[in-house]
Design a protein around this motif. Sequence first.
Motif, PDB file in Angstrom:
ATOM      1  N   GLU A   1      79.544 -50.413  29.424  1.00 44.95           N
ATOM      2  CA  GLU A   1      81.159 -49.745  29.111  1.00 44.95           C
ATOM      3  C   GLU A   1      80.224 -48.434  27.803  1.00 44.95           C
ATOM      4  N   THR A   2      79.719 -48.782  26.959  1.00 48.53           N
ATOM      5  CA  THR A   2      78.912 -48.027  25.720  1.00 48.53           C
ATOM      6  C   THR A   2      78.159 -46.500  26.823  1.00 48.53           C
ATOM      7  N   ILE A   3      77.787 -47.220  27.632  1.00 52.42           N
ATOM      8  CA  ILE A   3      76.688 -46.202  28.463  1.00 52.42           C
ATOM      9  C   ILE A   3      77.353 -45.513  29.833  1.00 52.42           C
ATOM     10  N   PHE A   4      78.057 -45.557  30.108  1.00 56.48           N
ATOM     11  CA  PHE A   4      78.911 -45.525  30.650  1.00 56.48           C
ATOM     12  C   PHE A   4      79.968 -44.375  30.735  1.00 56.48           C
ATOM     13  N   SER A   5      80.062 -44.835  28.718  1.00 59.55           N
ATOM     14  CA  SER A   5      81.640 -44.080  28.500  1.00 59.55           C
ATOM     15  C   SER A   5      81.019 -42.858  27.881  1.00 59.55           C
ATOM     16  N   ALA A   6      79.477 -42.807  27.605  1.00 55.64           N
ATOM     17  CA  ALA A   6      78.534 -41.587  27.189  1.00 55.64           C
ATOM     18  C   ALA A   6      78.690 -40.751  28.326  1.00 55.64           C
ATOM     19  N   LEU A   7      78.411 -41.308  29.559  1.00 50.76           N
ATOM     20  CA  LEU A   7      77.931 -40.903  30.743  1.00 50.76           C
ATOM     21  C   LEU A   7      79.282 -39.837  31.481  1.00 50.76           C
ATOM     22  N   ARG A   8      80.542 -40.065  31.577  1.00 48.74           N
ATOM     23  CA  ARG A   8      81.838 -40.100  31.450  1.00 48.74           C
ATOM     24  C   ARG A   8      82.243 -38.679  30.272  1.00 48.74           C
ATOM     25  N   GLY A   9      81.874 -38.530  29.628  1.00 49.10           N
ATOM     26  CA  GLY A   9      81.765 -37.798  28.616  1.00 49.10           C
ATOM     27  C   GLY A   9      81.297 -36.734  28.754  1.00 49.10           C
ATOM     28  N   ALA A  10      79.633 -36.778  28.922  1.00 46.05           N
ATOM     29  CA  ALA A  10      79.034 -35.985  29.154  1.00 46.05           C
ATOM     30  C   ALA A  10      79.125 -35.701  30.465  1.00 46.05           C
ATOM     31  N   GLY A  11      79.387 -35.938  31.890  1.00 44.55           N
ATOM     32  CA  GLY A  11      80.078 -35.117  32.605  1.00 44.55           C
ATOM     33  C   GLY A  11      80.888 -34.841  32.512  1.00 44.55           C
ATOM     34  N   LEU A  12      82.076 -34.577  32.086  1.00 45.18           N
ATOM     35  CA  LEU A  12      83.005 -33.898  31.728  1.00 45.18           C
ATOM     36  C   LEU A  12      83.274 -32.767  31.185  1.00 45.18           C
ATOM     37  N   ILE A  13      82.034 -32.362  30.090  1.00 45.63           N
ATOM     38  CA  ILE A  13      81.832 -31.289  28.841  1.00 45.63           C
ATOM     39  C   ILE A  13      81.468 -30.135  29.782  1.00 45.63           C
ATOM     40  N   ILE A  14      79.890 -30.811  31.149  1.00 45.98           N
ATOM     41  CA  ILE A  14      79.561 -30.530  32.812  1.00 45.98           C
ATOM     42  C   ILE A  14      80.394 -29.375  32.959  1.00 45.98           C
ATOM     43  N   ALA A  15      81.753 -30.260  33.438  1.00 49.25           N
ATOM     44  CA  ALA A  15      82.783 -30.079  34.612  1.00 49.25           C
ATOM     45  C   ALA A  15      83.571 -29.074  33.755  1.00 49.25           C
ATOM     46  N   LEU A  16      83.689 -29.239  32.123  1.00 50.90           N
ATOM     47  CA  LEU A  16      85.328 -28.108  32.377  1.00 50.90           C
ATOM     48  C   LEU A  16      84.618 -26.872  32.169  1.00 50.90           C
ATOM     49  N   PHE A  17      82.727 -26.167  32.099  1.00 51.43           N
ATOM     50  CA  PHE A  17      82.237 -24.999  32.033  1.00 51.43           C
ATOM     51  C   PHE A  17      83.029 -24.866  33.114  1.00 51.43           C
ATOM     52  N   SER A  18      82.450 -25.839  34.256  1.00 48.21           N
ATOM     53  CA  SER A  18      83.081 -25.071  35.680  1.00 48.21           C
ATOM     54  C   SER A  18      85.289 -24.375  36.282  1.00 48.21           C
ATOM     55  N   LEU A  19      85.434 -25.388  34.942  1.00 47.53           N
ATOM     56  CA  LEU A  19      86.638 -25.154  34.791  1.00 47.53           C
ATOM     57  C   LEU A  19      87.287 -24.341  34.382  1.00 47.53           C
ATOM     58  N   LEU A  20      86.549 -23.954  33.561  1.00 53.24           N
ATOM     59  CA  LEU A  20      86.610 -22.880  32.589  1.00 53.24           C
ATOM     60  C   LEU A  20      86.453 -21.235  33.246  1.00 53.24           C
ATOM     61  N   ILE A  21      85.619 -21.488  34.169  1.00 49.29           N
ATOM     62  CA  ILE A  21      85.070 -20.113  34.823  1.00 49.29           C
ATOM     63  C   ILE A  21      86.598 -20.096  36.131  1.00 49.29           C
ATOM     64  N   GLY A  22      86.764 -21.080  36.683  1.00 53.14           N
ATOM     65  CA  GLY A  22      87.878 -20.967  37.984  1.00 53.14           C
ATOM     66  C   GLY A  22      89.251 -20.543  36.748  1.00 53.14           C
TER      67      GLY A  22
END
Length: 414
Positions: free
Chosen positions: A284-305
Amino acid sequence: MKFLRQVFESLRFAWQALRSNLLRTILSLLGVTVGIFSIIAVFTMVDSLENSIRESLSFTGSNTLFVSKWSWDYSEPNYAWWKFFRRPAPSYSEFRFLERNLENAQYIAISDGRGGQTLKHGNNSMTAGVRGITYQYNQISDLPVEKGRYFSPMEEEAARNVVVIGADIAANLFPYEEAVGNYIQIKGLRFQVIGVIERIGTGMFEIGGKPDIRCYIPYLSFSKLFHTKYSEPNISIKGYDRDEKLQELEGELMGLMRTKRGLKPYQEDNFSINRPEAIQNIVETIFSALRGAGLIIALFSLLIGGFGIANIMFVSVKERTNLIGIQKSLGAKTYFILFQFLFEAIFLSLIGGLVGIVLVWLLTFYPQETLNIELSLRNILIGLGVSSTIGLLSGIVPAWIAARMDPVLAIRSK
């Protein structure tokens, strides 16, 4: 009623505006599509990986504690590996002592394994994992025998040379004959095949090798084959359902192990009592970190959109200024104009989000041997919710500017 009718009219105007500028609509939603696709793809892959690993951890069983040399809680600060290294491993005599004295245990077993062993039958051979287990092991861990049978208590105590093999071992060593009743060689000794385990497939997290290329023999037979002086077996104990969180079993287990090893009250434990939740917490700790990293990367795309949609909405307000003036001069309310542009922005973002979700859904059809990709309803709702929010935030300023226009100045604009 009048309010609802005007809201519906605002929706219709917004939809017509999108249809009349189709190319601009498509270009505007691309940014949101990429962003939503990134977020939902990351969440879906992480959820699928986590589910696959949880299924692979079924070997631990339920309501089970493990007596081991090492602690499984690697997340604890200052993990004292040098202390664990010097500890004695659980022994067969300790297993028998616990088997005789534990009152809160439903089943108990000891197991150990060796990987990379060559199995032979005639001219056929393959490399597989060999695991030594005691009789009650199949009551604690999932070991579904499809053909033949599991070994008996008498065969285990007498250290008979019998073996239960995985499905791939049966297919490779016995391609043209029945495996059950035949013999295989393990380290030069003949073992009679008494059972074949049903095909389990490949998981993401397999201890001791893939289940289908693993075989099981009585623990005492395993001790004859391998030098157990350097082994580190586990003792697994299954508790009763009535024992909430296995607290009674854990307390009794700790007392008996300290008694067996002759530990004085001031001496610390030289063994670990592990729970499967320790591995799950790490996962759970590993995948929580992966979700957080993925969310940050995706938010940049959403910001541009989002900026893209806001820009298009400002252009749309500029183009329809004259129409806004006419509508307001005919008695259109402020909220009627506001909803037109707000709905248009939300529609743009929602369509982009839906396209992104559909692209992720198409990924679920890609065949995978070890990973079953599933798009959950929760992730779909997250995608729709995020895209709606982006549309709302992107369109609120242009919509407010349009709603607050002076009708006379708007009509006179060109």
